[in-house]
Design a protein around this motif. Structure first.
Motif, PDB file in Angstrom:
ATOM      1  N   ALA A  36       0.954  -1.193   0.083  1.00  0.00           N
ATOM      2  CA  ALA A  36      -0.031  -0.072   0.096  1.00  0.00           C
ATOM      3  C   ALA A  36       0.938   1.250  -0.066  1.00  0.00           C
ATOM      4  CB  ALA A  36      -0.999  -0.112   1.158  1.00  0.00           C
ATOM      5  N   LYS A  37       0.444   2.196  -0.787  1.00  0.00           N
ATOM      6  CA  LYS A  37       1.273   3.564  -0.895  1.00  0.00           C
ATOM      7  C   LYS A  37       0.611   4.497  -0.107  1.00  0.00           C
ATOM      8  CE  LYS A  37       4.225   1.366  -3.959  1.00  0.00           C
ATOM      9  NZ  LYS A  37       5.463   1.257  -3.355  1.00  0.00           N
ATOM     10  N   LEU A  38       1.416   5.209   1.005  1.00  0.00           N
ATOM     11  CA  LEU A  38       1.014   6.219   1.630  1.00  0.00           C
ATOM     12  C   LEU A  38       1.400   7.354   1.089  1.00  0.00           C
ATOM     13  CD1 LEU A  38      -0.065   7.280   4.624  1.00  0.00           C
ATOM     14  CD2 LEU A  38       2.235   6.671   5.516  1.00  0.00           C
ATOM     15  N   ARG A  39       0.131   8.173   0.978  1.00  0.00           N
ATOM     16  CA  ARG A  39       0.235   9.541   0.069  1.00  0.00           C
ATOM     17  C   ARG A  39       0.574  10.271   1.450  1.00  0.00           C
ATOM     18  NH1 ARG A  39      -5.469   8.860  -1.601  1.00  0.00           N
ATOM     19  NH2 ARG A  39      -5.565  10.781  -0.328  1.00  0.00           N
ATOM     20  N   ALA A  40       1.147  11.721   0.722  1.00  0.00           N
ATOM     21  CA  ALA A  40       1.683  12.523   1.680  1.00  0.00           C
ATOM     22  C   ALA A  40       0.844  13.341   2.376  1.00  0.00           C
ATOM     23  CB  ALA A  40       2.675  13.564   1.052  1.00  0.00           C
ATOM     24  N   ASP A  41      -0.493  13.606   1.654  1.00  0.00           N
ATOM     25  CA  ASP A  41      -1.618  14.037   2.280  1.00  0.00           C
ATOM     26  C   ASP A  41      -2.269  13.177   3.572  1.00  0.00           C
ATOM     27  OD1 ASP A  41      -2.618  12.395   0.203  1.00  0.00           O
ATOM     28  OD2 ASP A  41      -4.573  13.691   0.391  1.00  0.00           O
ATOM     29  N   GLU A  42      -2.233  11.863   3.432  1.00  0.00           N
ATOM     30  CA  GLU A  42      -2.792  11.005   4.427  1.00  0.00           C
ATOM     31  C   GLU A  42      -1.617  10.847   5.432  1.00  0.00           C
ATOM     32  OE1 GLU A  42      -4.857   7.649   1.697  1.00  0.00           O
ATOM     33  OE2 GLU A  42      -2.593   7.522   1.786  1.00  0.00           O
TER      34      GLU A  42
END
Length: 73
Positions: free
Chosen positions: A39-45
């Protein structure tokens, strides 16, 4: 298998449902980010999760990504 974010949640003993609610993320998305290594954690998340946990976004970023290194070419 916990991701680095999942490890951080365990370290801080947080309630993931509460964090998801505060960060306006779904519980399944937070579970995916905690357990799925692909899973890729986005910067905004990451930023919203840090705010929901009342920790510095830089601290969370360092914990989650601190093992990354530049390749020597």
């Amino acid at each position: 298998m916990a991701t680095k974010l999942g490890e951080y949640f365990k370290l801080k003993s947080v309630n993931k449902a509460d964090i998801a609610r505060k960060a306006k993320l779904t519980s399944p998305r937070l579970t995916e980010l905690s357990n799925n290594p692909t899973a890729k954690l986005r910067a905004d998340e990451l930023y919203l999760i840090a705010l929901a946990m009342d920790v510095s976004p830089c601290e969370l970023l360092e914990f989650v990504c601190g093992d990354l290194k530049l390749s020597k070419s």
